[in-house]
Design an enzyme around this catalytic site. Structure first.
Site, mmCIF file in Angstrom:
data_model
loop_
_atom_site.group_PDB
_atom_site.id
_atom_site.type_symbol
_atom_site.label_atom_id
_atom_site.label_comp_id
_atom_site.label_asym_id
_atom_site.label_seq_id
_atom_site.Cartn_x
_atom_site.Cartn_y
_atom_site.Cartn_z
ATOM 1 N N GLU A 1 0.846 -1.187 0.000
ATOM 2 C CA GLU A 1 0.000 0.000 0.000
ATOM 3 C C GLU A 1 0.881 1.235 0.000
ATOM 4 O O GLU A 1 1.949 1.235 0.617
ATOM 5 C CB GLU A 1 -0.918 0.049 1.228
ATOM 6 C CG GLU A 1 -2.065 -0.946 1.201
ATOM 7 C CD GLU A 1 -1.710 -2.266 1.856
ATOM 8 O OE1 GLU A 1 -2.453 -3.247 1.663
ATOM 9 O OE2 GLU A 1 -0.672 -2.320 2.545
ATOM 10 N N TYR B 1 7.642 2.395 -7.686
ATOM 11 C CA TYR B 1 6.961 1.110 -7.793
ATOM 12 C C TYR B 1 6.525 0.836 -9.228
ATOM 13 O O TYR B 1 6.616 -0.306 -9.710
ATOM 14 C CB TYR B 1 5.755 1.075 -6.842
ATOM 15 C CG TYR B 1 6.131 1.282 -5.388
ATOM 16 C CD1 TYR B 1 7.316 0.767 -4.871
ATOM 17 C CD2 TYR B 1 5.311 2.020 -4.530
ATOM 18 C CE1 TYR B 1 7.667 0.963 -3.553
ATOM 19 C CE2 TYR B 1 5.646 2.215 -3.199
ATOM 20 C CZ TYR B 1 6.841 1.691 -2.720
ATOM 21 O OH TYR B 1 7.181 1.890 -1.405
#
Length: 223
Positions: free
Chosen positions: A152, A164
């Site tokens: 998350e 990411y």
């Protein structure tokens, strides 16, 4: 290219807990209660990796006791833990170690590795260390026979999202009000299959690019 080759990654050890907890407090001070790292190290599902500055030595905590008196409380527990005799009967010095500048933790469950936290000391940020921590997580997750990596990230943390995305994470959901300090949403991001040959080739290319940019030699995790 950054010529500093002093950083390396290894698995977290019990001696690292104080430093890791310090980094956790600095990075996540406004969030939920901190993890119990001692318990996490005993958890077979949990895996923690630290990045160390090989050129800096962590300070050695010293516990002083009155001369001629027996050890009590914290000092007694430290003596039992480390098996150290008091030098001169006055103080107990803990073993020193390399300075930890960041850590990452994840849980491996069935086919999924879920990254629970990743943090770098504020003074060491923007030096490629967050990325340095992410790479061995993916390697270790594959070694543990998982194929999916999830995490998350705050909706406002666009810098982390770019990192990411670079490693193949895609947004797969949203946790509304996930962050308790301000009610911010958390984006659920995932790499769907780290075992694919195409992904592994991409990962290897990213490792080489990181090494060229930051001058950090990459190797297997030191146990």
């Amino acid at each position: 290219m950054n010529e500093n080759l002093s950083y390396y990654v290894r698995r977290m050890r019990s001696q690292d807990i104080a430093q890791v907890a310090e980094i956790d407090r600095e990075a996540f001070s406004t969030q939920w209660p901190p993890p119990n790292f001692q318990q996490e190290l005993r958890n077979r599902l949990a895996h923690y990796i630290v990045v160390c500055d090989d050129e800096k030595i962590a300070e050695r905590p010293v516990v002083k006791t009155p001369s001629g008196k027996s050890l009590t409380g914290l000092a007694s527990r430290l003596k039992r833990l480390f098996g150290r005799q008091l030098p001169g009967g006055d103080e107990l010095s803990l073993p020193s170690g390399h300075y930890i500048v960041g850590f990452v933790g994840f849980w491996a469950m069935a086919d999924e590795a879920h990254i629970t936290s990743i943090a770098v000391r504020e003074a060491y940020r923007r030096q490629g260390l967050g990325e340095l921590l992410l790479m061995p997580v993916i390697d270790l997750a594959r070694e543990l026979k998982t194929s999916i990596v999830t995490l998350e990230v705050r909706t406002s943390n666009t810098a982390a999202q770019r990192l990411y995305d670079k490693y193949g994470f895609i947004q797969v959901g949203v946790r509304r009000g996930y962050y308790t300090d301000n009610g911010e949403d958390g984006l659920i991001m995932s790499i769907q299959d780290i075992t694919l040959a195409t992904f592994q080739a991409h990962l290897e290319q990213l490792k080489q690019e990181h090494s060229r940019k930051w001058g950090i030699a990459l190797s297997q995790i030191t146990r």
